[in-house]
Design an enzyme around this catalytic site. Sequence first.
Site, short mmCIF file in Angstrom:
data_model
loop_
_atom_site.label_atom_id
_atom_site.label_comp_id
_atom_site.label_asym_id
_atom_site.label_seq_id
_atom_site.Cartn_x
_atom_site.Cartn_y
_atom_site.Cartn_z
N ARG A 105 0.83 -1.23 0.00
CA ARG A 105 0.00 0.00 0.00
C ARG A 105 0.86 1.27 0.00
NH1 ARG A 105 -2.32 -3.76 -0.76
NH2 ARG A 105 -4.21 -4.60 0.19
N GLU A 154 -4.55 3.96 5.89
CA GLU A 154 -4.35 3.66 4.47
C GLU A 154 -5.09 4.71 3.63
OE1 GLU A 154 -5.20 -0.48 3.50
OE2 GLU A 154 -6.09 0.15 1.61
N SER A 172 -10.73 -0.78 3.95
CA SER A 172 -9.88 -0.80 5.15
C SER A 172 -9.31 0.59 5.41
CB SER A 172 -8.73 -1.79 4.97
OG SER A 172 -9.26 -3.08 4.93
C1 LIG Z 1 -15.81 -1.53 -0.02
C2 LIG Z 1 -14.36 -1.25 -0.31
C3 LIG Z 1 -13.45 -2.30 -0.38
C4 LIG Z 1 -12.09 -2.05 -0.64
N1 LIG Z 1 -11.24 -3.10 -0.72
C5 LIG Z 1 -9.93 -2.88 -1.01
C6 LIG Z 1 -9.01 -3.96 -1.11
O1 LIG Z 1 -9.35 -5.14 -0.97
N2 LIG Z 1 -7.72 -3.67 -1.39
C7 LIG Z 1 -7.28 -2.40 -1.57
O2 LIG Z 1 -6.10 -2.21 -1.84
N3 LIG Z 1 -8.13 -1.36 -1.48
C8 LIG Z 1 -9.44 -1.56 -1.21
N4 LIG Z 1 -10.30 -0.50 -1.11
C9 LIG Z 1 -9.76 0.87 -1.22
C10 LIG Z 1 -9.75 1.45 -2.65
O3 LIG Z 1 -10.72 0.84 -3.47
C11 LIG Z 1 -8.37 1.33 -3.31
O4 LIG Z 1 -7.37 2.02 -2.57
C12 LIG Z 1 -8.38 1.90 -4.74
O5 LIG Z 1 -7.14 1.61 -5.35
C13 LIG Z 1 -8.62 3.41 -4.81
O6 LIG Z 1 -8.88 3.74 -6.16
P1 LIG Z 1 -9.72 5.03 -6.53
O7 LIG Z 1 -9.76 5.14 -8.00
O8 LIG Z 1 -11.05 5.00 -5.86
O9 LIG Z 1 -8.79 6.14 -5.91
P2 LIG Z 1 -9.23 7.45 -5.12
O10 LIG Z 1 -9.86 7.06 -3.83
O11 LIG Z 1 -9.99 8.33 -6.02
O12 LIG Z 1 -7.79 8.07 -4.80
C14 LIG Z 1 -6.92 7.41 -3.88
C15 LIG Z 1 -5.54 8.09 -3.94
O13 LIG Z 1 -4.97 7.88 -5.23
C16 LIG Z 1 -4.70 9.13 -5.86
N5 LIG Z 1 -4.97 8.98 -7.29
C17 LIG Z 1 -6.12 8.63 -7.89
N6 LIG Z 1 -5.97 8.56 -9.20
C18 LIG Z 1 -4.67 8.89 -9.46
C19 LIG Z 1 -3.90 9.01 -10.65
N7 LIG Z 1 -4.42 8.79 -11.85
N8 LIG Z 1 -2.59 9.36 -10.53
C20 LIG Z 1 -2.04 9.60 -9.31
N9 LIG Z 1 -2.73 9.52 -8.15
C21 LIG Z 1 -4.03 9.15 -8.23
C22 LIG Z 1 -5.64 10.13 -5.19
O14 LIG Z 1 -5.15 11.45 -5.30
C23 LIG Z 1 -5.63 9.61 -3.77
O15 LIG Z 1 -4.47 10.03 -3.08
C24 LIG Z 1 -11.65 -0.72 -0.85
C25 LIG Z 1 -12.58 0.34 -0.81
C26 LIG Z 1 -13.90 0.09 -0.55
C27 LIG Z 1 -14.88 1.23 -0.54
#
Ligand SMILES: Cc1cc2nc3c(=O)[nH]c(=O)nc-3n(C[C@H](O)[C@H](O)[C@H](O)COP(=O)(O)OP(=O)(O)OC[C@H]3O[C@@H](n4cnc5c(N)ncnc54)[C@H](O)[C@@H]3O)c2cc1C
Length: 297
Positions: A171, A289, A219
């Site tokens: 992470r 995280e 998480s």
């Molecule tokens: C129900 C649920 C279950 C989940 N299960 C998991 C799991 O099993 N494993 C896990 O790892 N995560 C999990 N997550 C967390 C999340 O889905 C991940 O961290 C995911 O990778 C975030 O992606 P996002 O597009 O929503 O990013 P965002 O939430 O939109 O952004 C997260 C971070 O990434 C940055 N970011 C976004 N896009 C870019 C880009 N193009 N370039 C640079 N930086 C960027 C943002 O600025 C921010 O700092 C879960 C979330 C939920 C709600």
Amino acid sequence: MMARQRRHDIAGVRYDEPMSRHTSWRIGGPADLYFKPRDREELCQFLQELDRDTPILWVGLGSNLLIRDGGFRGAVIATHQALGMLTHDNHGKVYAEAGVACAKVAKNCVRWKYKDAHFFAGIPGTVGGALAMNAGAFGGETWDFVESVETISREGEVRTYVPADFDIAYRHVASPRSEWFVAATFSFEQTEEELASEIKQLLVRRKESQPIGLPSCGSVFRNPEGDYAARLIEASGLKGHAIGGAQVSPKHANFIINTGEATAADVEALIALIRHTVSEKFARDLIPEVRVAGEVG
Ligand SMILES: Cc1cc2nc3c(=O)[nH]c(=O)nc-3n(C[C@H](O)[C@H](O)[C@H](O)COP(=O)(O)OP(=O)(O)OC[C@H]3O[C@@H](n4cnc5c(N)ncnc54)[C@H](O)[C@@H]3O)c2cc1C
């Protein structure tokens, strides 16, 4: 000039956009500017026009993001349903732009008969967010499969890098440059196995243990070395504990759910309480995280 005063001619720019519409916690005050590019050209144009001192926040599906109640003084760049190209070369190489949903990568890799991409089905975010977080699920991690990435700079220049150019861990992804991900090329093994049922089973298992369907960010804390954040929180007696509308999920103690009217301040207060309690009881420092951005309301 601050972003608040500057008007842009580009379609797709919105002003004072409530970020609660764009985060899975359904929490977050307004962003001064919210921009969803139609393509890379428009993205480059926007970046080149933006004042040098305007802070930028990239957002995918907002599934790991807490935007504070006062909102974000700067420009949000939204990639989902914007940078959406997903292709492959028939030999295991998959090219995905930052705004593609991870679930779509998983689904298509099953169709294309590429192994080990099923873990993406468990991540409700975009490829860009998965690259930024090194998201992982079901034993797989995003950067294990990255062959190269394309980034964009503040000046709108696109560059290509390989994983060795980044510091990558659980992470954690760090780069010496302040650039953002616009696409990745992944490399998967080909297979003749039937993989669709594997994804279904994993998702059923997940639904049994996590409060899927309720507003959360997954998480909240990283698992500390040799232990689980959920176990430590539960053993601290905090399962079900609430501050305002934010509650430690009674189903999975490492999830904080928005029970309806939670504010970012509620969530941050609950995060602080959890850290304090776990530190007092077990001398372990839980590291969040989730990414926090914006101004206190
Ligand atoms: C129900 C649920 C279950 C989940 N299960 C998991 C799991 O099993 N494993 C896990 O790892 N995560 C999990 N997550 C967390 C999340 O889905 C991940 O961290 C995911 O990778 C975030 O992606 P996002 O597009 O929503 O990013 P965002 O939430 O939109 O952004 C997260 C971070 O990434 C940055 N970011 C976004 N896009 C870019 C880009 N193009 N370039 C640079 N930086 C960027 C943002 O600025 C921010 O700092 C879960 C979330 C939920 C709600």
